[in-house]
Design a protein around this motif. Structure first.
Motif, PDB file in Angstrom:
ATOM      1  N   TYR A 181       0.832  -1.211   0.000  1.00  0.00           N
ATOM      2  CA  TYR A 181       0.000   0.000   0.000  1.00  0.00           C
ATOM      3  C   TYR A 181       0.866   1.260   0.000  1.00  0.00           C
ATOM      4  CZ  TYR A 181      -4.168  -2.730   1.364  1.00  0.00           C
ATOM      5  OH  TYR A 181      -5.206  -3.608   1.424  1.00  0.00           O
ATOM      6  N   ALA A 182       1.833   1.305   0.916  1.00  0.00           N
ATOM      7  CA  ALA A 182       2.681   2.492   1.042  1.00  0.00           C
ATOM      8  C   ALA A 182       3.442   2.761  -0.254  1.00  0.00           C
ATOM      9  CB  ALA A 182       3.653   2.320   2.203  1.00  0.00           C
ATOM     10  N   ASN A 183       3.974   1.716  -0.864  1.00  0.00           N
ATOM     11  CA  ASN A 183       4.704   1.904  -2.118  1.00  0.00           C
ATOM     12  C   ASN A 183       3.770   2.370  -3.232  1.00  0.00           C
ATOM     13  OD1 ASN A 183       7.217   1.660  -3.703  1.00  0.00           O
ATOM     14  ND2 ASN A 183       5.995   0.165  -4.816  1.00  0.00           N
ATOM     15  N   SER A 184       2.572   1.838  -3.280  1.00  0.00           N
ATOM     16  CA  SER A 184       1.604   2.251  -4.309  1.00  0.00           C
ATOM     17  C   SER A 184       1.267   3.730  -4.190  1.00  0.00           C
ATOM     18  CB  SER A 184       0.325   1.422  -4.207  1.00  0.00           C
ATOM     19  OG  SER A 184       0.592   0.077  -4.465  1.00  0.00           O
ATOM     20  N   PHE A 185       1.080   4.190  -2.958  1.00  0.00           N
ATOM     21  CA  PHE A 185       0.800   5.620  -2.755  1.00  0.00           C
ATOM     22  C   PHE A 185       2.010   6.472  -3.114  1.00  0.00           C
ATOM     23  CE2 PHE A 185      -2.382   4.055   0.543  1.00  0.00           C
ATOM     24  CZ  PHE A 185      -3.458   4.206  -0.320  1.00  0.00           C
ATOM     25  N   ARG A 186       3.216   6.002  -2.799  1.00  0.00           N
ATOM     26  CA  ARG A 186       4.436   6.725  -3.125  1.00  0.00           C
ATOM     27  C   ARG A 186       4.597   6.852  -4.640  1.00  0.00           C
ATOM     28  NH1 ARG A 186       9.330   5.704  -4.799  1.00  0.00           N
ATOM     29  NH2 ARG A 186       8.990   3.464  -4.901  1.00  0.00           N
ATOM     30  N   VAL A 187       4.373   5.749  -5.353  1.00  0.00           N
ATOM     31  CA  VAL A 187       4.473   5.760  -6.818  1.00  0.00           C
ATOM     32  C   VAL A 187       3.392   6.662  -7.420  1.00  0.00           C
ATOM     33  CG1 VAL A 187       4.293   4.326  -8.898  1.00  0.00           C
ATOM     34  CG2 VAL A 187       5.605   3.515  -6.937  1.00  0.00           C
ATOM     35  N   ALA A 188       2.190   6.613  -6.878  1.00  0.00           N
ATOM     36  CA  ALA A 188       1.114   7.478  -7.366  1.00  0.00           C
ATOM     37  C   ALA A 188       1.497   8.952  -7.212  1.00  0.00           C
ATOM     38  CB  ALA A 188      -0.187   7.191  -6.636  1.00  0.00           C
ATOM     39  N   ASP A 189       2.106   9.302  -6.095  1.00  0.00           N
ATOM     40  CA  ASP A 189       2.560  10.684  -5.899  1.00  0.00           C
ATOM     41  C   ASP A 189       3.627  11.064  -6.926  1.00  0.00           C
ATOM     42  OD1 ASP A 189       0.829  11.146  -3.791  1.00  0.00           O
ATOM     43  OD2 ASP A 189       2.335  10.697  -2.245  1.00  0.00           O
ATOM     44  N   ALA A 190       4.539  10.152  -7.225  1.00  0.00           N
ATOM     45  CA  ALA A 190       5.582  10.422  -8.225  1.00  0.00           C
ATOM     46  C   ALA A 190       4.963  10.613  -9.615  1.00  0.00           C
ATOM     47  CB  ALA A 190       6.595   9.278  -8.256  1.00  0.00           C
ATOM     48  N   ILE A 191       3.971   9.810  -9.950  1.00  0.00           N
ATOM     49  CA  ILE A 191       3.293   9.944 -11.249  1.00  0.00           C
ATOM     50  C   ILE A 191       2.563  11.284 -11.315  1.00  0.00           C
ATOM     51  CG2 ILE A 191       1.432   9.037 -12.697  1.00  0.00           C
ATOM     52  CD1 ILE A 191       2.212   6.227 -11.628  1.00  0.00           C
ATOM     53  N   LYS A 192       1.888  11.665 -10.246  1.00  0.00           N
ATOM     54  CA  LYS A 192       1.194  12.958 -10.218  1.00  0.00           C
ATOM     55  C   LYS A 192       2.171  14.113 -10.416  1.00  0.00           C
ATOM     56  CE  LYS A 192      -1.168  13.219  -6.464  1.00  0.00           C
ATOM     57  NZ  LYS A 192      -2.014  13.192  -5.278  1.00  0.00           N
ATOM     58  N   GLU A 193       3.327  14.048  -9.789  1.00  0.00           N
ATOM     59  CA  GLU A 193       4.338  15.095  -9.951  1.00  0.00           C
ATOM     60  C   GLU A 193       4.824  15.170 -11.392  1.00  0.00           C
ATOM     61  OE1 GLU A 193       5.635  17.628  -8.112  1.00  0.00           O
ATOM     62  OE2 GLU A 193       3.905  17.125  -6.864  1.00  0.00           O
ATOM     63  N   GLN A 194       5.025  14.011 -12.019  1.00  0.00           N
ATOM     64  CA  GLN A 194       5.469  13.992 -13.415  1.00  0.00           C
ATOM     65  C   GLN A 194       4.410  14.587 -14.319  1.00  0.00           C
ATOM     66  OE1 GLN A 194       6.575   9.994 -14.421  1.00  0.00           O
ATOM     67  NE2 GLN A 194       8.396  10.037 -13.151  1.00  0.00           N
ATOM     68  N   LEU A 195       3.154  14.298 -14.051  1.00  0.00           N
ATOM     69  CA  LEU A 195       2.073  14.867 -14.862  1.00  0.00           C
ATOM     70  C   LEU A 195       1.978  16.368 -14.704  1.00  0.00           C
ATOM     71  CD1 LEU A 195      -0.677  12.165 -14.340  1.00  0.00           C
ATOM     72  CD2 LEU A 195       0.621  12.605 -16.416  1.00  0.00           C
ATOM     73  N   LYS A 196       2.192  16.872 -13.489  1.00  0.00           N
ATOM     74  CA  LYS A 196       2.187  18.307 -13.247  1.00  0.00           C
ATOM     75  C   LYS A 196       3.298  19.003 -14.025  1.00  0.00           C
ATOM     76  CE  LYS A 196       0.294  18.353  -8.573  1.00  0.00           C
ATOM     77  NZ  LYS A 196       0.619  18.633  -7.163  1.00  0.00           N
ATOM     78  N   GLN A 197       4.428  18.317 -14.159  1.00  0.00           N
ATOM     79  CA  GLN A 197       5.582  18.877 -14.850  1.00  0.00           C
ATOM     80  C   GLN A 197       5.534  18.643 -16.353  1.00  0.00           C
ATOM     81  OE1 GLN A 197       9.059  17.266 -12.982  1.00  0.00           O
ATOM     82  NE2 GLN A 197       8.501  18.042 -10.970  1.00  0.00           N
ATOM     83  N   GLY A 198       4.500  17.939 -16.820  1.00  0.00           N
ATOM     84  CA  GLY A 198       4.348  17.671 -18.244  1.00  0.00           C
ATOM     85  C   GLY A 198       5.235  16.570 -18.770  1.00  0.00           C
ATOM     86  N   GLN A 199       5.699  15.690 -17.873  1.00  0.00           N
ATOM     87  CA  GLN A 199       6.534  14.569 -18.271  1.00  0.00           C
ATOM     88  C   GLN A 199       5.669  13.322 -18.367  1.00  0.00           C
ATOM     89  OE1 GLN A 199       9.424  14.265 -15.215  1.00  0.00           O
ATOM     90  NE2 GLN A 199      10.461  16.156 -15.767  1.00  0.00           N
ATOM     91  N   SER A 200       6.151  12.333 -19.113  1.00  0.00           N
ATOM     92  CA  SER A 200       5.419  11.067 -19.171  1.00  0.00           C
ATOM     93  C   SER A 200       6.097  10.033 -18.329  1.00  0.00           C
ATOM     94  CB  SER A 200       5.318  10.569 -20.594  1.00  0.00           C
ATOM     95  OG  SER A 200       6.583  10.371 -21.142  1.00  0.00           O
TER      96      SER A 200
END
Length: 62
Positions: free
Chosen positions: A43-62
């Motif tokens: 669970y903790a890793n899934s939330f951590r990865v989700a946060d990293a994906i959200k940050e990449q989307l905010k920055q316009g990265q894939s």
């Protein structure tokens, strides 16, 4: 998990080195299961990865 695709399948954010937009957030990112339940670690890793994906989307990265 590490940054060198020659020695690992995933980077530090559990993204596959060789495939675009493939993130591993189930138990398969862990090298062994251990002797105790590890559900909360998954669970903790899934939330951590989700946060990293959200940050990449905010920055316009894939």
């Amino acid at each position: 998990m590490e940054s060198d695709p020659k020695t690992s399948v995933l980077d530090k954010n559990c993204k596959a080195h060789d495939l675009e937009n493939l993130y591993v957030t189930d138990a398969s990112f862990m090298p062994t299961g251990g002797s105790v339940p590890y559900t909360w670690t998954i669970y903790a890793n899934s939330f951590r990865v989700a946060d990293a994906i959200k940050e990449q989307l905010k920055q316009g990265q894939s």
